[in-house]
Design an enzyme around this catalytic site. Structure first.
Site, PDB file in Angstrom:
ATOM      1  N   ASN A 110       0.842  -1.193   0.000  1.00 42.13           N
ATOM      2  CA  ASN A 110       0.000   0.000   0.000  1.00 42.13           C
ATOM      3  C   ASN A 110       0.877   1.242   0.000  1.00 42.13           C
ATOM      4  O   ASN A 110       2.096   1.155  -0.086  1.00 42.13           O
ATOM      5  CB  ASN A 110      -0.959  -0.027   1.192  1.00 42.13           C
ATOM      6  CG  ASN A 110      -0.212  -0.172   2.513  1.00 42.13           C
ATOM      7  OD1 ASN A 110       0.543   0.705   2.911  1.00 42.13           O
ATOM      8  ND2 ASN A 110      -0.414  -1.305   3.179  1.00 42.13           N
ATOM      9  N   ALA A 125       1.383   0.988  11.619  1.00 40.97           N
ATOM     10  CA  ALA A 125       1.666   0.323  10.344  1.00 40.97           C
ATOM     11  C   ALA A 125       0.383   0.044   9.571  1.00 40.97           C
ATOM     12  O   ALA A 125      -0.662  -0.289  10.151  1.00 40.97           O
ATOM     13  CB  ALA A 125       2.415  -0.986  10.590  1.00 40.97           C
ATOM     14  N   ASP A 166      -4.195  -6.623   4.504  1.00 41.21           N
ATOM     15  CA  ASP A 166      -5.237  -7.507   5.029  1.00 41.21           C
ATOM     16  C   ASP A 166      -5.069  -8.936   4.522  1.00 41.21           C
ATOM     17  O   ASP A 166      -5.429  -9.895   5.218  1.00 41.21           O
ATOM     18  CB  ASP A 166      -6.629  -6.989   4.635  1.00 41.21           C
ATOM     19  CG  ASP A 166      -6.948  -5.663   5.315  1.00 41.21           C
ATOM     20  OD1 ASP A 166      -6.539  -5.490   6.485  1.00 41.21           O
ATOM     21  OD2 ASP A 166      -7.584  -4.805   4.676  1.00 41.21           O
ATOM     22  N   PRO A 214      -2.657 -12.227   9.667  1.00 42.53           N
ATOM     23  CA  PRO A 214      -2.967 -12.116  11.099  1.00 42.53           C
ATOM     24  C   PRO A 214      -3.253 -10.665  11.468  1.00 42.53           C
ATOM     25  O   PRO A 214      -2.713  -9.731  10.863  1.00 42.53           O
ATOM     26  CB  PRO A 214      -1.692 -12.615  11.774  1.00 42.53           C
ATOM     27  CG  PRO A 214      -0.600 -12.386  10.763  1.00 42.53           C
ATOM     28  CD  PRO A 214      -1.253 -12.632   9.430  1.00 42.53           C
ATOM     29  N   ASP A 215      -4.108 -10.465  12.453  1.00 41.71           N
ATOM     30  CA  ASP A 215      -4.416  -9.136  12.959  1.00 41.71           C
ATOM     31  C   ASP A 215      -3.407  -8.824  14.073  1.00 41.71           C
ATOM     32  O   ASP A 215      -3.560  -9.273  15.205  1.00 41.71           O
ATOM     33  CB  ASP A 215      -5.848  -9.091  13.500  1.00 41.71           C
ATOM     34  CG  ASP A 215      -6.302  -7.675  13.818  1.00 41.71           C
ATOM     35  OD1 ASP A 215      -5.467  -6.891  14.312  1.00 41.71           O
ATOM     36  OD2 ASP A 215      -7.480  -7.352  13.579  1.00 41.71           O
ATOM     37  N   ILE A 216      -2.369  -8.082  13.729  1.00 44.92           N
ATOM     38  CA  ILE A 216      -1.277  -7.828  14.669  1.00 44.92           C
ATOM     39  C   ILE A 216      -1.777  -7.066  15.887  1.00 44.92           C
ATOM     40  O   ILE A 216      -1.479  -7.417  17.034  1.00 44.92           O
ATOM     41  CB  ILE A 216      -0.152  -7.045  13.981  1.00 44.92           C
ATOM     42  CG1 ILE A 216       0.439  -7.873  12.829  1.00 44.92           C
ATOM     43  CG2 ILE A 216       0.940  -6.663  14.979  1.00 44.92           C
ATOM     44  CD1 ILE A 216       1.428  -7.120  11.972  1.00 44.92           C
ATOM     45  N   PHE A 270      -4.490   2.732  15.070  1.00 46.57           N
ATOM     46  CA  PHE A 270      -4.735   3.785  14.092  1.00 46.57           C
ATOM     47  C   PHE A 270      -5.745   3.267  13.086  1.00 46.57           C
ATOM     48  O   PHE A 270      -5.716   2.087  12.717  1.00 46.57           O
ATOM     49  CB  PHE A 270      -3.437   4.175  13.377  1.00 46.57           C
ATOM     50  CG  PHE A 270      -2.630   5.205  14.097  1.00 46.57           C
ATOM     51  CD1 PHE A 270      -2.474   6.476  13.576  1.00 46.57           C
ATOM     52  CD2 PHE A 270      -2.054   4.909  15.317  1.00 46.57           C
ATOM     53  CE1 PHE A 270      -1.731   7.437  14.254  1.00 46.57           C
ATOM     54  CE2 PHE A 270      -1.313   5.857  15.999  1.00 46.57           C
ATOM     55  CZ  PHE A 270      -1.156   7.129  15.463  1.00 46.57           C
ATOM     56  N   LYS A 278     -13.286  -0.627  15.732  1.00 48.04           N
ATOM     57  CA  LYS A 278     -11.974  -1.225  15.995  1.00 48.04           C
ATOM     58  C   LYS A 278     -11.585  -1.062  17.467  1.00 48.04           C
ATOM     59  O   LYS A 278     -10.988  -1.959  18.067  1.00 48.04           O
ATOM     60  CB  LYS A 278     -10.913  -0.567  15.113  1.00 48.04           C
ATOM     61  CG  LYS A 278     -10.983  -0.962  13.653  1.00 48.04           C
ATOM     62  CD  LYS A 278      -9.858  -0.310  12.843  1.00 48.04           C
ATOM     63  CE  LYS A 278      -9.916  -0.734  11.382  1.00 48.04           C
ATOM     64  NZ  LYS A 278      -8.824  -0.112  10.586  1.00 48.04           N
ATOM     65  N   LYS A 336     -11.119  -4.791  19.052  1.00 50.83           N
ATOM     66  CA  LYS A 336      -9.718  -5.155  19.298  1.00 50.83           C
ATOM     67  C   LYS A 336      -9.290  -4.880  20.731  1.00 50.83           C
ATOM     68  O   LYS A 336      -8.128  -5.084  21.085  1.00 50.83           O
ATOM     69  CB  LYS A 336      -8.804  -4.413  18.312  1.00 50.83           C
ATOM     70  CG  LYS A 336      -9.094  -4.756  16.852  1.00 50.83           C
ATOM     71  CD  LYS A 336      -8.208  -3.932  15.919  1.00 50.83           C
ATOM     72  CE  LYS A 336      -8.690  -4.045  14.476  1.00 50.83           C
ATOM     73  NZ  LYS A 336      -7.921  -4.969  13.683  1.00 50.83           N
TER      74      LYS A 336
END
Length: 415
Positions: free
Chosen positions: A223, A290, A294, A320-322, A338, A352, A356
């Site tokens: 990206n 970062a 996805d 993975p969702d860090i 972020f 989020k 999360k």
């Protein structure tokens, strides 16, 4: 019997007047350029030279570069009552010794006052920065290292020497850092004096930049993230007193902030591994700026894919969702997320924040062309977890460095 040291100097409110002290050593030639850089940056510079320094570079050179008389003698008959060392000591906002010889380190550690430099260091209330430079074997000697530790314990700000080929032909640690690096150290030190030390003693891990997910050896998914926001936060956290680890993804081409540990990674899996290791080693605050991809290809091709057909389908799997992994694995850690969105910014940010289990989230609208990716400016709205009972904070458009300072201030108020 152990001895308790107290810092030699209180923190100065600002730095505009700098004493550049030069001692004997071949690295003294770098001090001329350093003096010039300090003057160009707007500092008023006065120079002290030891007898040894004058064997390598002349006072006339430094006088021409700074526009001020160079001081070489302890008892100055030209000064009021002959007390030039006291006048200099009171005048300075900062004393920078570059280069500092092994002899100078020993004499300062012993509190000697037999020349102008040593006496000024005893008499000043300004902070003192010391940049040692010497042969690598001398630098490694236990006596020198003991003096360095003693000076650090006293409150002197030590600048580690660089490694490389030395004038004598040896290779190792002991080189004086380049003048540009020394200037940055002075500017960073000055910045710290103006920033509340709200994160002193805290360990902070920050992720920054994009991740790179290989398709084949020459192609990848990624990206437009540049890492600028994460690097700005690393500087702001450092200035607030934190010990910072910066995990840079993709191929971020930014200068590593001084006194920040940098870990380079490529993929989301690489970043997760680095983040988990940092968290496991002990981390108080985790900030995820970062832009993590996805999805990644299920299997990256081992060889370059040839253009043999009109269409190609990539088999993608979720990364993975860090952020969620770190937050759920370490519930006592203060976690900041972020959200870079193009629509319904507040809705997705709040989603989020809850899903999360974050403590705080900063969101911005990257559909705006004047902020966000690749821009030097940003604007954000910050939301907090319900347990903090804090109203959202709007951060108006400003440089990313300024936004970072505001975010760190909010973190410091919240933790």
């Amino acid at each position: 019997m152990s001895q308790i040291f107290t810092p030699v100097v209180p923190v100065a409110p600002s730095i505009t007047k700098v004493i550049l002290a030069i001692t004997g050593g071949i690295a003294a030639y770098k001090s001329a350029l350093l003096a010039r850089l300090l003057v160009k940056e707007g500092f008023e510079v006065r120079v002290i030279m030891t007898q040894g320094a004058q064997q390598f570079i002349t006072p006339l050179t430094l006088q021409a570069l700074t526009g001020n008389e160079v001081h070489t003698e302890l008892l100055d008959t030209e000064a009021e009552a002959g007390m030039g060392h006291i006048e200099l000591a009171k005048w300075a906002d900062l004393v920078l010794i570059a280069p500092a010889s092994a002899n100078t380190l020993a004499r300062l550690a012993m509190g000697m006052a037999d020349d102008l430099l040593a006496t000024v260091c005893l008499a000043t209330s300004a902070p003192v920065m010391i940049a040692p430079a010497m042969n690598q074997q001398m630098w490694a000697h236990p006596a020198v290292q003991l003096n360095v530790q003693t000076l650090s314990d006293m409150g002197y700000e030590m600048i580690e020497p660089d490694s490389g080929v030395q004038a004598c032909g040896d290779v190792g640690a002991g080189r004086l850092p380049e003048p540009e690096i020394l200037l940055r150290r002075v500017l960073n030190f000055k910045a710290k004096l103006m920033v509340p030390q709200s994160l002193t003693g805290k360990k902070v891990t920050i992720t920054a930049g994009p991740t790179v997910e290989a398709i084949d050896p020459v192609r990848f998914l990624s990206n437009h993230s540049t890492g600028k926001m994460g690097f700005a936060l690393a500087r702001a956290c450092r200035d607030a007193g934190a010990e910072v680890t910066l995990i840079a993804g993709g191929k971020v081409d930014l200068t590593t902030p001084l006194d920040v540990q940098r870990i380079n990674v490529l993929s989301a899996n690489d970043m997760l591994q680095a983040a988990s290791q940092s968290a496991k080693a002990g981390c108080d605050i985790f900030i995820a700026t970062a832009a993590v991809a996805d999805y990644r290809t299920r299997d990256a091709a081992p060889q370059k894919i040839k253009k043999t057909q009109d269409e190609m389908t990539l088999d993608l799997v979720k990364n993975p969702d860090i952020l969620a992994t770190i937050s759920h694995t370490y519930p006592d850690m203060f976690v900041v997320g972020f959200a870079a969105e193009t629509q319904d910014v507040e809705k997705y940010a709040r989603g989020k924040l809850a899903s999360k289990d974050l403590d705080m989230i900063a969101c911005n609208d990257v559909s705006r062309k004047d902020i966000g990716f690749a821009s030097d400016e940003n604007a954000m709205t910050v939301f907090f977890a319900d347990k903090y009972q804090q109203e959202p904070e709007a951060l108006d458009k400003a440089s990313k460095d300024e936004i970072a300072r505001q975010l760190v201030a909010l973190i410091g108020q919240t933790i």
